[in-house]
Scaffold this active site. Structure first.
Site, PDB file in Angstrom:
ATOM      1  N   ASP A  13       0.800  -1.262   0.050  1.00 43.35           N
ATOM      2  CA  ASP A  13      -0.053   0.068   0.141  1.00 43.35           C
ATOM      3  C   ASP A  13       0.804   1.270  -0.047  1.00 43.35           C
ATOM      4  O   ASP A  13       0.605   2.218   0.542  1.00 43.35           O
ATOM      5  CB  ASP A  13      -0.772   0.098   1.479  1.00 43.35           C
ATOM      6  N   LYS A  16       1.922   1.968  -5.364  1.00 44.64           N
ATOM      7  CA  LYS A  16       2.704   1.693  -6.469  1.00 44.64           C
ATOM      8  C   LYS A  16       1.785   1.664  -7.741  1.00 44.64           C
ATOM      9  O   LYS A  16       2.490   2.112  -8.491  1.00 44.64           O
ATOM     10  CB  LYS A  16       3.000  -0.271  -6.257  1.00 44.64           C
ATOM     11  N   GLY A  40      -4.259  -4.658  -4.396  1.00 45.25           N
ATOM     12  CA  GLY A  40      -5.143  -3.528  -5.042  1.00 45.25           C
ATOM     13  C   GLY A  40      -4.554  -2.272  -5.187  1.00 45.25           C
ATOM     14  O   GLY A  40      -4.087  -1.475  -4.594  1.00 45.25           O
ATOM     15  N   HIS A  41      -4.083  -2.258  -6.529  1.00 46.17           N
ATOM     16  CA  HIS A  41      -3.214  -1.030  -7.147  1.00 46.17           C
ATOM     17  C   HIS A  41      -4.175   0.089  -7.744  1.00 46.17           C
ATOM     18  O   HIS A  41      -4.802  -0.220  -8.649  1.00 46.17           O
ATOM     19  CB  HIS A  41      -2.330  -1.639  -8.260  1.00 46.17           C
ATOM     20  N   GLN A 221       2.296  -5.893  -3.089  1.00 52.68           N
ATOM     21  CA  GLN A 221       2.414  -5.864  -1.662  1.00 52.68           C
ATOM     22  C   GLN A 221       4.051  -5.367  -1.373  1.00 52.68           C
ATOM     23  O   GLN A 221       4.157  -4.338  -2.198  1.00 52.68           O
ATOM     24  CB  GLN A 221       2.651  -7.472  -0.996  1.00 52.68           C
TER      25      GLN A 221
HETATM   26  P1  IMP Z   1      -2.475 -12.774   1.769  1.00 55.26           P
HETATM   27  O1  IMP Z   1      -1.447 -12.347   0.684  1.00 55.26           O
HETATM   28  O2  IMP Z   1      -3.746 -12.739   1.343  1.00 55.26           O
HETATM   29  O3  IMP Z   1      -2.186 -14.377   1.904  1.00 55.26           O
HETATM   30  O4  IMP Z   1      -2.176 -11.958   3.318  1.00 55.26           O
HETATM   31  C1  IMP Z   1      -0.910 -12.002   3.883  1.00 55.26           C
HETATM   32  C2  IMP Z   1      -0.567 -10.856   4.569  1.00 55.26           C
HETATM   33  O5  IMP Z   1      -0.103  -9.953   3.535  1.00 55.26           O
HETATM   34  C3  IMP Z   1      -1.709 -10.281   5.393  1.00 55.26           C
HETATM   35  O6  IMP Z   1      -1.207  -9.496   6.268  1.00 55.26           O
HETATM   36  C4  IMP Z   1      -2.531  -9.188   4.459  1.00 55.26           C
HETATM   37  O7  IMP Z   1      -2.998  -8.032   4.987  1.00 55.26           O
HETATM   38  C5  IMP Z   1      -1.106  -8.843   3.863  1.00 55.26           C
HETATM   39  N1  IMP Z   1      -1.258  -8.332   2.100  1.00 55.26           N
HETATM   40  C6  IMP Z   1      -1.633  -8.962   1.236  1.00 55.26           C
HETATM   41  N2  IMP Z   1      -1.741  -8.280   0.094  1.00 55.26           N
HETATM   42  C7  IMP Z   1      -1.519  -6.996   0.446  1.00 55.26           C
HETATM   43  C8  IMP Z   1      -1.660  -5.745  -0.170  1.00 55.26           C
HETATM   44  O8  IMP Z   1      -1.751  -5.555  -1.439  1.00 55.26           O
HETATM   45  N3  IMP Z   1      -1.319  -4.697   0.573  1.00 55.26           N
HETATM   46  C9  IMP Z   1      -1.117  -4.872   1.879  1.00 55.26           C
HETATM   47  N4  IMP Z   1      -1.031  -6.045   2.560  1.00 55.26           N
HETATM   48  C10 IMP Z   1      -1.192  -7.042   1.902  1.00 55.26           C
END
Ligand code: IMP
Length: 423
Positions: A13, A16, A40-41, A221
């Site tokens: 977040d 990007k 979520g870009h 991420q």
């Molecule tokens: P997962 O990727 O859904 O397995 O989540 C694993 C961890 O990564 C969790 O803490 C999510 O909140 C975090 N996470 C996954 N994708 C994002 C993102 O795009 N932005 C921020 N945190 C993310």
């Protein structure tokens, strides 16, 4: 070979999507190399706001080839619905291609994600999109790849086999079993539409690099969510750092020119896990409201805190960041003073190294340096010279602490609220 990588240097977040949109002005190919629709870009163009989850952020630039790389885990039903949504809004998606080696996410991965999160084990606070279970299947060598989208019979057989296996697990743990044929119908419908986009994109990307085309690898991420370098186990299941671009897109390391690190002027995190500079007071709430810090994928409020130079220096080192893009500077506009975390106090000792130990990170007390705020609106700044001195000093200090150089500053969500600098 003009291949650049753009990665997040915090817990995701960082903004990007906006940066990729700005950088793709001069780019021919954009490649997503890891993650899935957990991302979520957000891209704002004029009055329109788009949130992309799987489609590379180059899609708004006509003629830019957008590749979902082999390192991604793609939910075919979610991808097709994202493409449909873009088409409906008049965005040309004809240049979106999918690597035939991309692993697929299915309904059983999403259910498994929920089961894992509600069990007796560690709750990660995942996005619930099935990311971890899909990567686990990839490593277990039982995953289904995008190449199978072009062979419906093979796809159906593999899907039925996996569903049977997963339904047995769901039955054992009291979760609802899946209606296999109903789910398969949705998958086959998406497969039919996606099949023409499935290619051997490794050849496409390498041919483009050889021809001197500009290629941008779009990370999702952030470094601190990297499966190896992040705050394990509170991480995502892929390599979010720059090394992941080579494996996740199929290019050799010597093809890389620049590594762009996107870095927010403060820090946020969604989900569970240690966050040494987290603010639990009014100031944290102020950052959340001013920065609109609510998840673009799940809507969850983001945890907010001061800029953590210890964590971001580690991230810049591992990624080899040589160009920083600082985002959301304007969110700090009305603070009297701004803190930066320059060290952690762990068991009475101060360190500037990012610990691997979860226990150390959880107990780490941030050592804070305070800088004066600038107390004026920076959102209208369009060059370095438009910034107040205190903001310039803050940016210089960020660059120095993470041992990299700032090349772009962003002071708002719109394309025009971005300018180049040399710090
Ligand atoms: P997962 O990727 O859904 O397995 O989540 C694993 C961890 O990564 C969790 O803490 C999510 O909140 C975090 N996470 C996954 N994708 C994002 C993102 O795009 N932005 C921020 N945190 C993310």
């Amino acid at each position: 070979m003009p291949v650049d990588i753009l990665v997040g240097t915090q817990w995701g977040d960082e903004g990007k999507g906006k940066l990729i949109d700005v950088l793709t002005r001069d780019v021919d190919v954009v490649v997503r190399f890891q993650g899935g629709n957990n991302a979520g870009h957000t891209v704002e163009i004029g009055d329109e706001r788009y949130v992309l989850h799987l489609v590379p952020s180059g899609v708004f630039r006509p003629g830019v080839k957008c590749i979902v790389g082999n390192g991604v885990v793609a939910d075919p039903v979610a991808l097709q619905s994202e493409l449909d949504e873009l088409d409906k809004r008049g965005v040309d998606t004809s240049n979106v291609l999918i690597s035939n080696r991309t692993q697929l996410i299915f309904c059983y991965h999403r259910v498994m994600d929920r089961v894992n999160e509600s069990g007796t084990g560690v709750k990660i606070g995942t996005t619930g999109r099935g990311i971890g279970p899909a990567y686990a299947d990839k490593m277990r060598r039982t995953g289904i790849r995008a190449i199978d989208l072009t062979a419906p019979e093979r796809l159906a057989a593999a899907f039925r086999t996996e569903c049977k296996k997963y339904n047995a697990i769901f039955k054992r743990c009291g979760a609802d079993e899946l209606d296999v044929e109903a789910e398969l119908a949705k998958v086959l419908d998406a497969a039919k539409k996606l099949a023409p986009r499935v290619r051997d994109t490794v050849y496409i990307v390498n041919a483009a690099a050889k021809a001197g085309k500009n290629i941008l690898f779009e990370g999702a991420q952030g470094a601190l969510l990297d499966i190896d370098h992040g705050t394990y186990p509170f991480v995502t299941s892929s390599n979010t750092t720059s090394g992941g671009a080579c494996t996740g897109g199929g290019v050799p390391p010597q093809s890389i020119r620049n590594v762009w690190g996107v870095i927010k002027a403060y820090t946020t995190r969604v989900g569970e896990g240690p966050f040494p500079t987290e603010l639990f007071d009014d100031c944290g709430e102020k950052l959340r409201q001013r920065g609109r810090e609510f998840g673009a994928t799940t809507g969850r409020p983001r945890r907010c805190g001061w800029f953590d130079a210890v964590a971001s220096r580690y991230a810049c080192m591992v990624n080899g960041v040589n160009k920083l893009a600082v985002t959301k500077l304007d969110v700090l506009d009305d603070l009297d003073k701004i803190a930066i975390c320059v060290g952690y106090e762990v068991d009475g000792k101060v360190t500037d190294e990012f610990p691997a130990s979860l226990a150390e990170l959880e107990s780490a007390k941030p050592v804070l340096d305070y800088m004066p705020g600038w107390k004026c609106d920076t959102s209208k700044a369009r060059s370095w010279n438009d910034l107040p001195d205190a903001a310039k000093a803050y940016l210089k200090r960020m660059a120095e602490l993470v041992d990299s150089s700032v090349a772009i500053v962003s002071v708002g969500p719109r394309r025009d609220q971005t300018f180049g600098v040399e710090i």
